[in-house]
Design an enzyme around this catalytic site. Sequence first.
Site, PDB file in Angstrom:
ATOM      1  N   LYS A  52      -3.721   0.828   7.990  1.00  0.00           N
ATOM      2  CA  LYS A  52      -2.383   0.744   8.577  1.00  0.00           C
ATOM      3  C   LYS A  52      -2.248   1.726   9.737  1.00  0.00           C
ATOM      4  O   LYS A  52      -1.715   1.393  10.800  1.00  0.00           O
ATOM      5  CB  LYS A  52      -1.322   1.041   7.502  1.00  0.00           C
ATOM      6  CG  LYS A  52      -1.194  -0.068   6.466  1.00  0.00           C
ATOM      7  CD  LYS A  52      -0.357   0.361   5.267  1.00  0.00           C
ATOM      8  CE  LYS A  52      -0.334  -0.728   4.188  1.00  0.00           C
ATOM      9  NZ  LYS A  52       0.353  -0.331   2.963  1.00  0.00           N
ATOM     10  N   GLN A  96       3.645   4.477   0.108  1.00  0.00           N
ATOM     11  CA  GLN A  96       2.491   3.688  -0.340  1.00  0.00           C
ATOM     12  C   GLN A  96       2.482   3.581  -1.868  1.00  0.00           C
ATOM     13  O   GLN A  96       2.496   4.586  -2.571  1.00  0.00           O
ATOM     14  CB  GLN A  96       1.189   4.347   0.172  1.00  0.00           C
ATOM     15  CG  GLN A  96      -0.071   3.597  -0.217  1.00  0.00           C
ATOM     16  CD  GLN A  96      -0.184   2.217   0.434  1.00  0.00           C
ATOM     17  OE1 GLN A  96       0.170   2.022   1.579  1.00  0.00           O
ATOM     18  NE2 GLN A  96      -0.686   1.243  -0.312  1.00  0.00           N
ATOM     19  N   ASP A 119       8.562  -1.589   4.774  1.00  0.00           N
ATOM     20  CA  ASP A 119       7.850  -2.386   3.773  1.00  0.00           C
ATOM     21  C   ASP A 119       8.794  -3.414   3.128  1.00  0.00           C
ATOM     22  O   ASP A 119       8.357  -4.233   2.315  1.00  0.00           O
ATOM     23  CB  ASP A 119       7.277  -1.462   2.688  1.00  0.00           C
ATOM     24  CG  ASP A 119       5.826  -1.781   2.378  1.00  0.00           C
ATOM     25  OD1 ASP A 119       5.256  -2.650   3.066  1.00  0.00           O
ATOM     26  OD2 ASP A 119       5.271  -1.171   1.445  1.00  0.00           O
TER      27      ASP A 119
END
Length: 291
Positions: A52, A96, A119
Amino acid sequence: MQQAIIMDGQSLSQKIAQDCAEKLAGLNNPEIVLATVLIGDYAPSRLYVNLKMRLAKKAGLTPRLVELSADISNDQVEDILLSLAGDNQVHGILLQLPLPEHLDTNRLLEMIPPEKDVDGMTIQSMGRLIKGEVGMVPCTPLGVMRFIKEYNITTEGRTAVVIGRSYLVGIPQMLLLSKQGIDASVTLCHSKTEAIEDICRNADIIVAAAGINGLIGKSAVKPGAAIFDVGITQVDGKIIGDVIYDEVKEIAGAITPMPGGTGPMTVASLIENTIKAAEMQGAIEGNSLEL
Ligand code: NAD
């Protein structure tokens, strides 16, 4: 024998990063910061975070990694997320997952304000998606939608099957495919669904996100259907999808490879969400809000 169009996530994700870099260059390279919070030393998470950050850099964004030890307390993580939330220099926040077991994932996710939730995992973001309001969309299903756009897959009035009902993939995918303007009719399948093959055989679009190696073979696919393979299993160190690629590509109209399909597009969607976040916060001008 029909050969499917191979939907190449690797090159499309690079193109998205390139387009993003050009867009930012045209705006005199504003500093758009994507903060990633990585807790503990779970190897796959580190691998994903590195991918990422690498693509974010290529896209002209400024990735910032916040590494925290596995034994950090819930309160401490909360404080860090709140400080990122209040920092005007930070445009996107990614927590994450998975988190170490002692941490309260749902509570911590809710520390991320919706306009920085790159996200798309907060209740606010999901609520906006359900209501059809502008907001962040989880990256994997957004990546599938990007493929659909890029490869001109017809969705209006078509039949779609989504396999898997997670908050991360299946549910948002179902919402995205059935929303106004996309207009597919979606059947959602899960671990208790009976006769999945029969259901899939009628579908023009299949998104397989169960994580069951070999779930979708040739006999479950309608000729010409578009097949998106999301599920991942590792067999002898090799990454395998839910779809039996070699046989399904002989009958499908379009198919994503595994690896090199939905994975890179998940990362590219994070880039697109970060640009959208910066626009929502007024940090840059642009029209990604309808992505
Ligand atoms: P999850 O474990 O939360 O959900 C799996 C879903 O599959 C569940 O809803 C379950 O009901 C369903 N399922 C399980 N067995 C099934 C069966 N035999 N038939 C039909 N449905 C079945 O997982 P998730 O987070 O939604 O991820 C799904 C898969 O996608 C995993 O393999 C994950 O590693 C992978 N994944 C890939 C990407 C990517 O970028 N390609 C991104 C996220 C997740």
